[in-house]
Design a protein around this motif. Sequence first.
Motif, PDB file in Angstrom:
ATOM      1  N   GLU A  97      29.832 -14.753 -67.473  1.00 30.08           N
ATOM      2  CA  GLU A  97      28.841 -15.703 -67.993  1.00 30.08           C
ATOM      3  C   GLU A  97      28.969 -17.105 -67.411  1.00 30.08           C
ATOM      4  O   GLU A  97      27.999 -17.680 -66.906  1.00 30.08           O
ATOM      5  N   ALA A  98      30.167 -17.681 -67.440  1.00 30.18           N
ATOM      6  CA  ALA A  98      30.344 -19.051 -66.954  1.00 30.18           C
ATOM      7  C   ALA A  98      30.121 -19.132 -65.448  1.00 30.18           C
ATOM      8  O   ALA A  98      29.528 -20.097 -64.943  1.00 30.18           O
ATOM      9  N   LYS A  99      30.577 -18.140 -64.724  1.00 30.91           N
ATOM     10  CA  LYS A  99      30.441 -18.108 -63.266  1.00 30.91           C
ATOM     11  C   LYS A  99      28.971 -17.979 -62.862  1.00 30.91           C
ATOM     12  O   LYS A  99      28.495 -18.681 -61.952  1.00 30.91           O
ATOM     13  N   TRP A 100      28.251 -17.115 -63.513  1.00 29.26           N
ATOM     14  CA  TRP A 100      26.844 -16.881 -63.212  1.00 29.26           C
ATOM     15  C   TRP A 100      26.004 -18.115 -63.534  1.00 29.26           C
ATOM     16  O   TRP A 100      25.126 -18.513 -62.762  1.00 29.26           O
ATOM     17  N   LEU A 101      26.278 -18.752 -64.655  1.00 25.88           N
ATOM     18  CA  LEU A 101      25.559 -19.977 -65.010  1.00 25.88           C
ATOM     19  C   LEU A 101      25.833 -21.070 -63.991  1.00 25.88           C
ATOM     20  O   LEU A 101      24.911 -21.753 -63.524  1.00 25.88           O
ATOM     21  N   PHE A 102      27.095 -21.242 -63.616  1.00 24.59           N
ATOM     22  CA  PHE A 102      27.472 -22.281 -62.669  1.00 24.59           C
ATOM     23  C   PHE A 102      26.809 -22.063 -61.307  1.00 24.59           C
ATOM     24  O   PHE A 102      26.305 -23.006 -60.683  1.00 24.59           O
ATOM     25  N   GLU A 273      35.509 -24.291 -63.550  1.00 25.65           N
ATOM     26  CA  GLU A 273      36.107 -25.133 -64.585  1.00 25.65           C
ATOM     27  C   GLU A 273      36.084 -26.623 -64.240  1.00 25.65           C
ATOM     28  O   GLU A 273      36.235 -27.468 -65.123  1.00 25.65           O
ATOM     29  N   ASP A 274      35.880 -26.977 -62.981  1.00 28.35           N
ATOM     30  CA  ASP A 274      35.791 -28.387 -62.601  1.00 28.35           C
ATOM     31  C   ASP A 274      34.471 -29.022 -63.037  1.00 28.35           C
ATOM     32  O   ASP A 274      34.373 -30.247 -63.111  1.00 28.35           O
ATOM     33  N   GLY A 275      33.483 -28.190 -63.295  1.00 25.79           N
ATOM     34  CA  GLY A 275      32.220 -28.693 -63.819  1.00 25.79           C
ATOM     35  C   GLY A 275      31.197 -29.039 -62.755  1.00 25.79           C
ATOM     36  O   GLY A 275      31.510 -29.271 -61.584  1.00 25.79           O
TER      37      GLY A 275
END
Length: 291
Positions: A97-102, A273-275
């Motif tokens: 989820e976080a990777k795909w959104l980023f 994670e760096d944003g």
Amino acid sequence: MTNKYVLPEDWLVKIGRFQVATASKLRGQHKGSHRSQRFGASLDFSDFREYHLGDDVRQVDWNVFARTDKYFIKRFLDEQEMRVHILLDTTKSMAREAKWLFARQIATSLGLMVLGRDDRLSFSYLQEELTPPFRRKGATYRRAFLQVVSALEQANYSGGFAQGALRALPKDSTVLFIITDGLEPVEEWEQLLKRLPRFAGDIRIIQIVTEEELSPKYTGDVRLLDSETGNDVNVTMSSKVLQTYTERRVLHEQQFDAVCHRFGIRKLQLKVEDGLQHAIFHQLMKAHWIR
């Protein structure tokens, strides 16, 4: 803006101040916001040169003639459009989820910069049945592009990204961005990268990684599932296993970097994670990929 979009409303304003930077030769004769090395018919004055037979007499500066009794013509800077294509990796390894959104946020941010500068944007991704890419020019299409990328709810392409990428690419780009996690075997990347220079003059790979991929924190007995193949394996996560994983990952990165360098392709690794702000306003700017 509701949360159905990958970027908040205020991000569109922040991104609007930036543009994609390139030293590659601009393509096409359409008006854009980028100064070419040629001289044309924009309103930005460059300099004078002596009149030669066949020059447009409308460009003669009669004030200079009155002072020097010589004929000089005005030269103006030509402006040409940049053509930017963004190819997004939609294989299953991108699906966290976080990777795909980023990854989608990075793609959207770059696309908004392109459209905001009156350049031509195209966007594609791998899918089982390919559809024509998104192709638009101009700031009026910024929200349409935001909607297109936001609508990509899942990364579920079942094939290999490096093997299938060519069929999703146009052949007329100034700059090509490839957004991927780069997890395919280096041999497959090599076969793709050696063919890319005929698609664009300036090729850039943005590798999306997570802290978990870089440094797994698993301990004890775990069941690992390959997101690409669906195969699973039971593993005891000892220090030796983690060390072996780290060595293989580092070797893969070194080989990936080497093959990119060999074909003149630039690569930048962004950690989820760096944003987003750090990725755009620090890493991409420091690499001179945007300005």
